[in-house]
Design a protein around this motif. Structure first.
Motif, mmCIF file in Angstrom:
data_model
loop_
_atom_site.group_PDB
_atom_site.id
_atom_site.type_symbol
_atom_site.label_atom_id
_atom_site.label_comp_id
_atom_site.label_asym_id
_atom_site.label_seq_id
_atom_site.Cartn_x
_atom_site.Cartn_y
_atom_site.Cartn_z
ATOM 1 N N GLY A 1 89.846 25.224 77.688
ATOM 2 C CA GLY A 1 88.417 24.983 77.923
ATOM 3 C C GLY A 1 87.964 23.662 77.323
ATOM 4 O O GLY A 1 87.110 22.963 77.888
ATOM 5 N N THR A 2 88.531 23.284 76.181
ATOM 6 C CA THR A 2 88.146 22.021 75.532
ATOM 7 C C THR A 2 88.674 20.835 76.337
ATOM 8 O O THR A 2 87.964 19.843 76.564
ATOM 9 N N LEU A 3 89.942 20.940 76.784
ATOM 10 C CA LEU A 3 90.527 19.831 77.558
ATOM 11 C C LEU A 3 89.782 19.633 78.887
ATOM 12 O O LEU A 3 89.488 18.501 79.282
ATOM 13 N N SER B 1 90.425 23.798 63.525
ATOM 14 C CA SER B 1 91.178 22.531 63.446
ATOM 15 C C SER B 1 91.125 21.777 64.766
ATOM 16 O O SER B 1 90.976 20.550 64.788
ATOM 17 N N LEU B 2 91.273 22.517 65.848
ATOM 18 C CA LEU B 2 91.225 21.904 67.181
ATOM 19 C C LEU B 2 89.912 21.133 67.377
ATOM 20 O O LEU B 2 89.893 19.967 67.784
ATOM 21 N N VAL C 1 81.322 12.377 74.114
ATOM 22 C CA VAL C 1 81.319 13.844 73.992
ATOM 23 C C VAL C 1 81.396 14.236 72.515
ATOM 24 O O VAL C 1 82.307 13.811 71.800
ATOM 25 N N ARG C 2 80.428 15.046 72.077
ATOM 26 C CA ARG C 2 80.473 15.601 70.714
ATOM 27 C C ARG C 2 81.217 16.930 70.754
ATOM 28 O O ARG C 2 81.128 17.664 71.738
ATOM 29 N N VAL C 3 81.972 17.216 69.673
ATOM 30 C CA VAL C 3 82.679 18.504 69.589
ATOM 31 C C VAL C 3 82.329 19.155 68.247
ATOM 32 O O VAL C 3 82.601 18.598 67.184
ATOM 33 N N ASN C 4 81.688 20.322 68.325
ATOM 34 C CA ASN C 4 81.279 21.030 67.108
ATOM 35 C C ASN C 4 81.850 22.439 67.098
ATOM 36 O O ASN C 4 82.254 22.961 68.137
ATOM 37 N N VAL D 1 80.753 23.183 72.148
ATOM 38 C CA VAL D 1 80.652 24.013 70.941
ATOM 39 C C VAL D 1 81.686 25.136 71.056
ATOM 40 O O VAL D 1 81.621 25.961 71.984
ATOM 41 N N ASN D 2 82.643 25.136 70.158
ATOM 42 C CA ASN D 2 83.673 26.179 70.150
ATOM 43 C C ASN D 2 83.333 27.232 69.100
ATOM 44 O O ASN D 2 82.817 26.912 68.023
ATOM 45 N N ILE D 3 83.627 28.505 69.428
ATOM 46 C CA ILE D 3 83.238 29.596 68.534
ATOM 47 C C ILE D 3 84.437 30.063 67.707
ATOM 48 O O ILE D 3 85.375 30.675 68.223
#
Ligand SMILES: NC(=O)C1=CN([C@@H]2O[C@H](COP(=O)(O)OP(=O)(O)OC[C@H]3O[C@@H](n4cnc5c(N)ncnc54)[C@H](O)[C@@H]3O)[C@@H](O)[C@H]2O)C=CC1
Ligand SMILES: CCCCCC(=O)/C=C/C=C\C/C=C\C/C=C\CCCC(=O)O
Length: 263
Positions: A121-123, A167-168, A183-186, A141-143
Motif C-alpha cells: 500500500g505504501t509503494l 520502521s517502514l 509525499v509525507r509519510v507518518n 498515514v500508516n497504522i
C-alpha cells in the motif's frame, strides 16, 4: 493540508478504526474510497455513509490487502487504479487494515496482511501521489500500535509486524521517492481502542489469554473517534513528515522521538 475536495483511500474501512478514519475524512469534505475483505460489513457501512455524504463522495471496494496478484481477485493494485479512475486523483492514503494472530498457522497471515499489505500500500501510494509520477503530492498515514514502541509478551508476532510498519514509515519519510515527490509519510501508534480486534482477543491471537484480557480491562480504552482525531492531525499538519504519533485514553496525543545511531 486542506482536506476539502481531496481524494482519500483507506484500507480495512468496513468497521473499527478504518471506518472512523473514513468518516473523519468525509466529514472534512474529502471523497473516500474504502476497502475491506469483509464484503457484508463493507456494504453495510457503505449504505450508511452513502446516505449521509452522497454516492458521489464515497465508494466501497472489496479488497484483500494481502493479495499481491490480480489473478486472485481484488488486489491493492486494482483498488488504487479504481480510486484514480473514479475520483481522478489520490491525495491521502491510510494503510489501516490489520489483524492479530500469534500461533501457527495464523501468524503467517498476520505478516501477510499487516506487513506485506502495508508495504504494498505504501509503494502504490508513492507511485500514485508522487509529483514525479503525475500525482500532486499528499500524505500517507500508516497504522502501527503503541505496543510497537515497547515489548509485550502476549503478542510478539503482532507487535513485530507493528514495529515493521513503524520502521517502514519512518524510513520512507526520508526516502527520495517520497521527499522529491511531495509525499509525507507518518505513522499513528494507538493504544487500545474499542474495536473487534480487541474484543476478539482469544487463544489464537494472544499468549496467556486471561492475563492479556485483564491487561486490556485495566487499560483505559479510546473510542475509534478519539483515534480518528489523532489520525486527522497527521493528515492536516503539513509540518509533519516521519512523525510518530502515539495516542491513548490516559495521555492523549504524544509525538515520539526515536533516536538511534549506527555506532
Ligand atoms: N483497536 C486497537 O486497540 C488498536 C488497533 N490498531 C490497529 O488499527 C488497525 C485497525 O484495527 P481495528 O479497527 O482495531 O480492527 P477491526 O478488526 O475492528 O477492523 C479491521 C478491519 O480490517 C479489515 N481487514 C482485515 N484483514 C483485511 C485484509 N486482508 N484486507 C482488507 N481488509 C482487512 C477487517 O475486515 C476489518 O473491517 C489495525 O492495523 C490494528 O492493528 C493499533 C493499535 C490499537
Ligand atoms: C499498550 C499496548 C497497546 C496495544 C494496542 C494494540 O495494538 C491492540 C491490539 C489488540 C489485539 C490484537 C490481537 C492480538 C495481538 C496481541 C496482543 C497485543 C497486546 C495485548 C496485550 O495484552 O497487551
Amino acid at each position: 493540508m486542506q482536506v476539502e475536495g481531496k481524494v482519500a483511500l483507506v484500507t480495512g474501512g468496513a468497521e473499527g478504526l478504518g471506518r472512523a478514519f473514513t468518516e473523519a475524512l468525509l466529514e472534512a469534505g474529502a471523497k473516500v474510497c474504502f476497502c475491506d475483505v469483509n464484503t457484508e460489513q463493507g456494504e453495510s457501512t457503505y449504505t450508511v455513509l452513502k446516505s449521509k455524504y452522497g454516492s458521489d463522495r464515497v465508494i466501497f471496494q472489496k479488497c484483500d490487502v494481502s493479495n499481491q496478484t490480480e489473478m486472485e481477485g481484488k488486489s491493492l493494485n486494482y483498488l488504487f487504479r479504481c480510486t484514480k479512475e473514479t475520483f481522478g486523483n489520490i491525495d491521502i492514503v491510510c494503510n489501516n487494515a490489520g489483524i492479530g494472530g500469534e500461533k501457527p498457522p495464523l501468524w503467517g497471515k498476520v505478516v501477510d496482511v499487516n506487513v506485506k499489505g502495508c508495504i504494498c500500500g505504501t509503494l502504490l501510494a508513492l507511485d500514485y501521489l508522487s509529483t514525479e509520477k503525475g500525482g500532486s503530492g499528499g500524505v500517507i498515514v500508516n497504522i502501527s500500535s503503541a505496543g510497537a514502541l515497547n515489548i509485550n509478551p502476549y503478542g510478539p508476532v503482532y507487535l513485530a509486524t507493528k514495529s515493521a510498519i513503524l520502521s517502514l514509515s519512518r524510513s520512507f519519510a526520508q526516502n527520495p521517492l517520497a521527499c522529491s515527490g511531495g509525499v509525507r509519510v507518518n505513522v499513528l501508534c494507538p493504544s487500545f481502542a474499542e474495536t473487534s480486534l480487541v474484543r476478539n482477543i482469544s487463544e489464537q491471537n494472544t499468549y496467556d489469554v486471561n492475563v492479556a484480557r485483564k491487561f486490556v480491562e485495566h487499560t483505559p480504552s479510546m473510542s475509534p473517534k478519539d483515534v480518528a482525531e489523532a489520525f486527522m492531525e497527521l493528515v492536516v499538519d503539513e509540518s509533519k513528515n516521519g512523525a510518530v504519533l502515539k495516542c491513548s485514553k490516559e495521555k492523549g496525543k504524544q509525538y515520539c522521538t526515536i533516536n538511534v545511531t549506527y555506532s
